[in-house]
Design an enzyme around this catalytic site. Structure first.
Site, PDB file in Angstrom:
ATOM      1  N   GLY A 135       1.581   2.840  -2.603  1.00 13.77           N
ATOM      2  CA  GLY A 135       1.182   3.693  -3.734  1.00 13.77           C
ATOM      3  C   GLY A 135       1.912   3.354  -5.018  1.00 13.77           C
ATOM      4  N   SER A 136       2.095   2.047  -5.280  1.00 12.32           N
ATOM      5  CA  SER A 136       2.885   1.666  -6.459  1.00 12.32           C
ATOM      6  C   SER A 136       2.230   2.134  -7.762  1.00 12.32           C
ATOM      7  CB  SER A 136       3.120   0.160  -6.490  1.00 12.32           C
ATOM      8  OG  SER A 136       1.905  -0.528  -6.360  1.00 12.32           O
ATOM      9  N   SER A 137       0.902   2.088  -7.846  1.00  6.59           N
ATOM     10  CA  SER A 137       0.236   2.490  -9.097  1.00  6.59           C
ATOM     11  C   SER A 137       0.464   3.977  -9.365  1.00  6.59           C
ATOM     12  CB  SER A 137      -1.268   2.232  -9.019  1.00  6.59           C
ATOM     13  OG  SER A 137      -1.515   0.925  -8.639  1.00  6.59           O
ATOM     14  N   GLY A 181       0.830  -1.206   0.000  1.00 10.53           N
ATOM     15  CA  GLY A 181       0.000   0.000   0.000  1.00 10.53           C
ATOM     16  C   GLY A 181       0.863   1.254   0.000  1.00 10.53           C
ATOM     17  N   ASP A 236      -1.325  10.422  -2.990  1.00 10.15           N
ATOM     18  CA  ASP A 236      -0.110   9.632  -3.225  1.00 10.15           C
ATOM     19  C   ASP A 236       0.688  10.156  -4.425  1.00 10.15           C
ATOM     20  OD1 ASP A 236      -2.276   8.817  -4.714  1.00 10.15           O
ATOM     21  OD2 ASP A 236      -2.137   6.702  -4.180  1.00 10.15           O
ATOM     22  N   ALA A 259       2.909   5.780  -8.150  1.00  5.97           N
ATOM     23  CA  ALA A 259       4.339   5.997  -8.395  1.00  5.97           C
ATOM     24  C   ALA A 259       4.682   5.687  -9.855  1.00  5.97           C
ATOM     25  CB  ALA A 259       5.168   5.139  -7.439  1.00  5.97           C
TER      26      ALA A 259
HETATM   27  O1  PMV Z   1      -5.040   2.689   0.335  1.00  4.57           O
HETATM   28  P1  PMV Z   1      -4.159   3.863   0.106  1.00  4.57           P
HETATM   29  O2  PMV Z   1      -2.844   3.747   0.772  1.00  4.57           O
HETATM   30  O3  PMV Z   1      -4.046   4.229  -1.336  1.00  4.57           O
HETATM   31  O4  PMV Z   1      -4.845   5.099   0.838  1.00  4.57           O
HETATM   32  C1  PMV Z   1      -6.136   5.504   0.549  1.00  4.57           C
HETATM   33  C2  PMV Z   1      -6.445   6.797   1.219  1.00  4.57           C
HETATM   34  C3  PMV Z   1      -7.884   7.254   1.032  1.00  4.57           C
HETATM   35  O5  PMV Z   1      -8.005   8.517   1.679  1.00  4.57           O
HETATM   36  C4  PMV Z   1      -8.839   6.290   1.680  1.00  4.57           C
HETATM   37  C5  PMV Z   1      -8.263   7.409  -0.440  1.00  4.57           C
HETATM   38  C6  PMV Z   1      -7.631   8.593  -1.130  1.00  4.57           C
HETATM   39  O6  PMV Z   1      -7.520   8.533  -2.359  1.00  4.57           O
HETATM   40  O7  PMV Z   1      -7.300   9.598  -0.499  1.00  4.57           O
END
Ligand code: PMV
Length: 324
Positions: free
Chosen positions: A110-112, A108, A155, A114
């Site tokens: 954020g590889s996509s 989790g 991200d 990145a």
């Molecule tokens: O699951 P992750 O690490 O991509 O985090 C999501 C965070 C959220 O606030 C739930 C969604 C977002 O796009 O901000």
């Protein structure tokens, strides 16, 4: 030879997940485990993608107008980014794109996002387009929305700006936060979470209890604003307390799990200043803040957590190599 190699950092959400989707701010930090995207001009007219870590090999893509429904899962973000790039700047050559990650997509981190940022940055270098950070963000954000329909884009901001960023959805505010060292311990639950499902679960909760959930979002906003000040002042003890409050709100939104709770409580019992989940919840990682990282790591290890060693506040997207 025409080749560009770009790297982008992974990310950890510090404060404000979920509420950020509804216009509240969040705090995200870039981590020193990076994604690398290499783009090479080759003979032929199409695009070939090699992304071994997500099971993609020799995937043919078009120079624009890729049908995202038909593209395999691991290639969707690249396909969407190419579509958006090609709509702005025509692509007229064969390309070989290769991605390589220093971290597992399951974390989790954020590889996509990145990959999306790395690809667009790489194309802009290859085509000699001087792209500002916000233009890069906007193209990448459009690509993410094309694939998953929802998301704040936090991200992407971490991947582009690096460091620690105060962020509002869609990039309406992207403000670097100058923080002193952040001794975070990261524990992976071993469970891959699906962000879109969790965002939908919160939307359902909001539809059923609009006032209650709006109050929770406002509470989270207060936490984020206070945490920003604490981080800027290097007050980690109070930052930790705010992490615990943020976790309480996330539990009320229904995105906690038994495994996350096990790790979070184990960390708290090891004298942390605070601990919370990081990201959408439902699995992925938790973060803990405390003076004695080793002790926290031992406590997490004892309950089955996998420690991921990272440094926070890593550099944003950068060109590693370019031969034009
Ligand atoms: O699951 P992750 O690490 O991509 O985090 C999501 C965070 C959220 O606030 C739930 C969604 C977002 O796009 O901000």
């Amino acid at each position: 030879m025409n080749i560009v190699e770009v790297s982008t950092p992974g990310k950890l959400m510090l404060f404000g997940e979920h509420a950020v989707v509804y216009g509240k701010p969040c705090l995200v930090t870039a981590v020193d485990q990076r994604m690398r995207v290499t783009i090479e001009r080759v003979r032929g007219a199409g695009i070939i993608l090699e992304a071994p870590e997500v099971g993609v090999s020799g995937q043919a893509l078009k120079l624009g107008g890729n049908d995202l429904e038909k593209v395999p899962r691991g290639a969707k973000f690249v396909a969407a980014a190419i579509n958006n790039w090609a709509a702005k700047y025509p692509l007229a050559t064969g390309l070989l794109i290769t991605t390589k990650s220093e971290f597992l997509s399951e974390f989790g981190f954020g590889s996509s996002s990145a990959v999306t940022v790395g690809l667009i940055k790489g194309l802009s270098e290859l085509w000699g387009k001087d792209m500002g950070k916000k233009e890069l963000f906007d193209l990448a954000y459009q690509s993410v929305l094309d694939v998953q329909g929802v998301g704040s884009g936090f991200d992407l901001a971490a991947a582009i700006w690096g460091g620690t960023v105060y962020f509002k959805t869609g990039g309406t505010i992207i403000e670097p936060v100058a923080i002193k060292g952040l001794p975070l311990v990261v524990g992976y639950t071993g469970v891959k979470a699906d962000t879109a499902t969790l965002v939908q679960a919160v939307a359902d909760q909001k539809a059923q209890f609009p006032d209650l959930v709006e109050n929770i979002f406002e509470g989270i906003e207060q936490v984020v604003l206070k945490a920003k000040i604490c981080l800027e002042n290097g007050d980690l003890e109070t930052t930790g307390k705010l992490m615990n409050i943020n976790q309480g709100y996330l539990e009320s939104l229904g995105v906690g799990t038994v495994v996350l709770a096990k790790l979070i409580y184990a960390a708290r019992e090891a004298h942390t200043w605070g601990a919370k989940l990081s990201g959408a919840g439902g699995g992925d990682c938790m973060i803990a803040l405390g003076a004695d990282s080793e002790k926290i790591e031992e406590a997490l290890d004892a309950v089955g957590g996998r420690i991921i060693k990272v440094k926070t506040g890593a550099e944003g997207v950068r060109v590693e190599n370019k031969e034009l």
